[in-house]
Design a protein around this motif. Structure first.
Motif, short mmCIF file in Angstrom:
data_model
loop_
_atom_site.label_atom_id
_atom_site.label_comp_id
_atom_site.label_asym_id
_atom_site.label_seq_id
_atom_site.Cartn_x
_atom_site.Cartn_y
_atom_site.Cartn_z
N SER A 1 0.84 -1.20 0.00
CA SER A 1 0.00 0.00 0.00
C SER A 1 0.88 1.25 0.00
N ASP A 2 0.33 2.32 -0.56
CA ASP A 2 1.08 3.58 -0.65
C ASP A 2 1.01 4.39 0.62
N GLY A 3 0.28 3.91 1.63
CA GLY A 3 0.19 4.64 2.88
C GLY A 3 -1.12 5.39 3.00
N ALA A 4 -1.12 6.40 3.84
CA ALA A 4 -2.33 7.16 4.14
C ALA A 4 -2.64 8.15 3.02
N PRO A 5 -3.90 8.56 2.90
CA PRO A 5 -4.20 9.67 2.00
C PRO A 5 -3.62 10.97 2.56
N LEU A 6 -3.39 11.93 1.70
CA LEU A 6 -2.89 13.22 2.16
C LEU A 6 -4.02 13.99 2.83
N LEU B 1 1.43 13.09 -6.82
CA LEU B 1 1.33 12.45 -8.13
C LEU B 1 0.76 11.04 -8.04
N LYS B 2 0.74 10.48 -6.85
CA LYS B 2 0.33 9.08 -6.71
C LYS B 2 -1.18 8.93 -6.83
N TYR B 3 -1.57 7.77 -7.32
CA TYR B 3 -2.98 7.44 -7.47
C TYR B 3 -3.67 7.45 -6.10
N SER B 4 -4.86 8.00 -6.04
CA SER B 4 -5.69 8.09 -4.83
C SER B 4 -4.97 8.80 -3.68
N ALA B 5 -4.18 9.82 -4.02
CA ALA B 5 -3.47 10.58 -2.97
C ALA B 5 -4.45 11.26 -2.03
N TYR B 6 -5.59 11.67 -2.56
CA TYR B 6 -6.63 12.30 -1.76
C TYR B 6 -7.91 11.47 -1.84
N LEU B 7 -8.66 11.45 -0.76
CA LEU B 7 -9.92 10.70 -0.74
C LEU B 7 -11.03 11.55 -1.36
N SER B 8 -11.71 11.00 -2.35
CA SER B 8 -12.80 11.71 -3.01
C SER B 8 -14.17 11.23 -2.55
N ASP B 9 -14.24 10.01 -1.99
CA ASP B 9 -15.51 9.49 -1.52
C ASP B 9 -15.89 10.13 -0.19
N ALA C 1 -11.82 9.16 7.53
CA ALA C 1 -10.44 9.65 7.63
C ALA C 1 -10.36 10.86 8.56
N ALA C 2 -11.37 11.73 8.50
CA ALA C 2 -11.37 12.91 9.38
C ALA C 2 -11.41 12.49 10.84
N ASP D 1 -4.80 2.65 9.83
CA ASP D 1 -6.23 2.82 9.57
C ASP D 1 -6.45 3.73 8.37
N LEU D 2 -5.67 4.80 8.29
CA LEU D 2 -5.80 5.71 7.16
C LEU D 2 -5.39 5.04 5.86
N ALA D 3 -4.37 4.18 5.92
CA ALA D 3 -3.94 3.46 4.72
C ALA D 3 -5.03 2.49 4.24
N VAL D 4 -5.73 1.87 5.17
CA VAL D 4 -6.84 0.99 4.80
C VAL D 4 -7.91 1.78 4.06
N LEU D 5 -8.23 2.98 4.54
CA LEU D 5 -9.25 3.81 3.89
C LEU D 5 -8.83 4.17 2.48
N ARG D 6 -7.56 4.44 2.28
CA ARG D 6 -7.07 4.75 0.93
C ARG D 6 -7.24 3.53 0.02
N CYS D 7 -6.93 2.35 0.53
CA CYS D 7 -7.09 1.13 -0.27
C CYS D 7 -8.56 0.82 -0.54
N LEU D 8 -9.44 1.17 0.40
CA LEU D 8 -10.87 0.97 0.18
C LEU D 8 -11.36 1.86 -0.97
N GLN D 9 -10.79 3.05 -1.09
CA GLN D 9 -11.16 3.89 -2.23
C GLN D 9 -10.68 3.25 -3.54
#
Length: 403
Positions: free
Chosen positions: A160-165, A240-248, A255-256, A294-302
């Motif tokens: 995983s790329d880690g947490a969303p920004l 530049l990374k895919y899904s760097a920010y959560l849009s859902d 995440a908040a 936990d934040l990284a999981v949310l990014r992967c769920l997106q």
């Protein structure tokens, strides 16, 4: 969008010893050609093996690769007399005239000095990987047939790329620029509440390529070690990374909440460490990073959802409960965060057997305080073993939480 013949999809080899610089180069290439076929390696001998196995459209190599140098890789490529000439970008920390003269007879396509000028590199890549007026758009890969969410998250745990920004990284860099360049103190203030940026910069500052023994365990220390240019490159590269920010919206709300708990633990950790004359910045970082998994999981769920997977609230809750801790442990290990910092992060959740350091006790206490739903829990927290060992009572905890 230009329709691209699959046979024309460029193949790029990246040879760079430092894993964070290697990842940054990969993201820059993909930002220009999202369909590029990439091979990456960390040693010159590996690069020569790959060059002997397949044809490439571009090579990007660091001059100071271990073993066989990038200069020797370039020399080997030129001796093979490719037709047309194989584009080769050589990266180097050497900008003296003697080093430049040594390279010129080998005719590199570009000789770029480190820290890299990312805008200059991007422009070079546009010229090498795209035809005039060409635009390439890539669809999100669909899920493999029969893929389940549990299997998907299990597979992504190790990569995983880690947490969303959380902060606007580009705006943070822009706000930190002065007439004299990037102000590291300003950049720290802009990004210090972002767990992902903090973790990546600390990890990058402690990579083997830095050749330093004393680990950076705070954002400020990491920024000073990396310097303005490299810090700016790494922060911008994360966007530049895919899904760097959560849009859902649902995932963003989750995440908040995770970020809020992280920030409370960080602020409590710094305040309590100050009260007890301990390392404030290390305790702040440990608190900020303890929900990274936990934040990284949310990014992967997106990513799962964008690839066509279904998602509802109960699924999100179950995924966090099952994978949050495992993702956090995997990231901290893979990124090689300093052991002392990892131990403090672990202490937020539980104290192991044996003798506890005062900093570990602090982090365990603030971990409990950060999830209090009301002030009514303060008295019970003051009676806990951790609070008693630190000799922290109800009045101190009240001041801590109200600060």
């Amino acid at each position: 969008m230009t329709v691209v013949d699959l046979s024309a999809v460029p193949s790029v080899l990246i040879a760079e010893a430092d894993p964070w610089s290697r990842d940054l180069l990969k993201q820059v290439v993909l930002s220009v050609r999202c369909d590029a076929q990439l091979d990456v390696c960390g040693e010159g001998q590996q690069a020569l093996v790959l060059l002997g196995q397949k044809s490439y459209d571009l090579v990007i190599a660091d001059r100071d690769l271990p073993g066989v140098s990038g200069l020797d890789v370039l020399r080997a490529v030129r001796q093979r007399r490719h037709s047309p000439v194989l584009p080769f970008i050589l990266l180097s920390s050497r900008n003296d005239s003697a080093s430049v003269r040594e390279v010129l007879p080998l005719a590199p396509t570009a000789y770029l000095t480190k820290p890299l000028d990312m805008n200059g590199l991007t422009q070079r890549l546009h010229g090498l990987l795209l035809s005039a007026g060409q635009e390439v758009l890539c669809d999100v890969p669909e899920l493999a047939p029969g893929m389940t969410l549990k299997r998907f998250l299990t597979q992504r745990r190790v990569s995983s790329d880690g947490a969303p920004l959380w902060v606007d990284a580009r705006s943070a860099v822009k706000s930190s620029l002065s007439p004299d360049g990037l102000d590291l103190a300003l950049l720290e203030q802009e990004v210090r509440t972002d767990p992902h940026i903090t973790a990546v910069l600390i990890a990058a500052a402690n990579s083997a390529a830095q050749h330093l023994t004393r680990p950076a365990q705070s954002l400020a220390h990491a920024l000073q070690r990396l310097g303005p240019a490299q810090s700016m490159n790494l922060v911008q590269g994360l966007t530049l990374k895919y899904s760097a920010y959560l849009s859902d919206p649902r995932l963003a709300d989750y995440a908040a909440h995770q970020w809020g708990v992280s920030l409370r633990a960080a602020e409590y950790g710094r305040t309590l460490a100050n009260m007890l004359n301990l390392d404030q910045e290390r305790c702040y970082c440990a608190g900020l990073l303890h929900r990274l998994g936990d934040l990284a999981v949310l990014r992967c769920l997106q990513e799962w959802q964008e690839a066509g997977g279904e998602l509802d609230t109960s699924t999100i809750d179950e995924s966090l409960a099952e994978f949050g801790a495992a993702y956090g442990s995997a990231l901290r290990t893979r990124w090689r965060l300093p052991l002392e910092l990892r131990e403090l992060i672990a202490a937020v959740y539980h104290l192991g057997g044996g003798v506890y350091s005062r900093e570990a006790l602090v982090m365990n206490l603030v971990g409990q305080a950060a999830i209090l739903e009301s002030e009514e829990g303060i008295e019970a927290l003051a009676q806990s073993k951790t609070a008693r060992l630190l000799k922290i009572g109800t009045s101190e905890l009240s001041r801590l939480i109200k600060a």
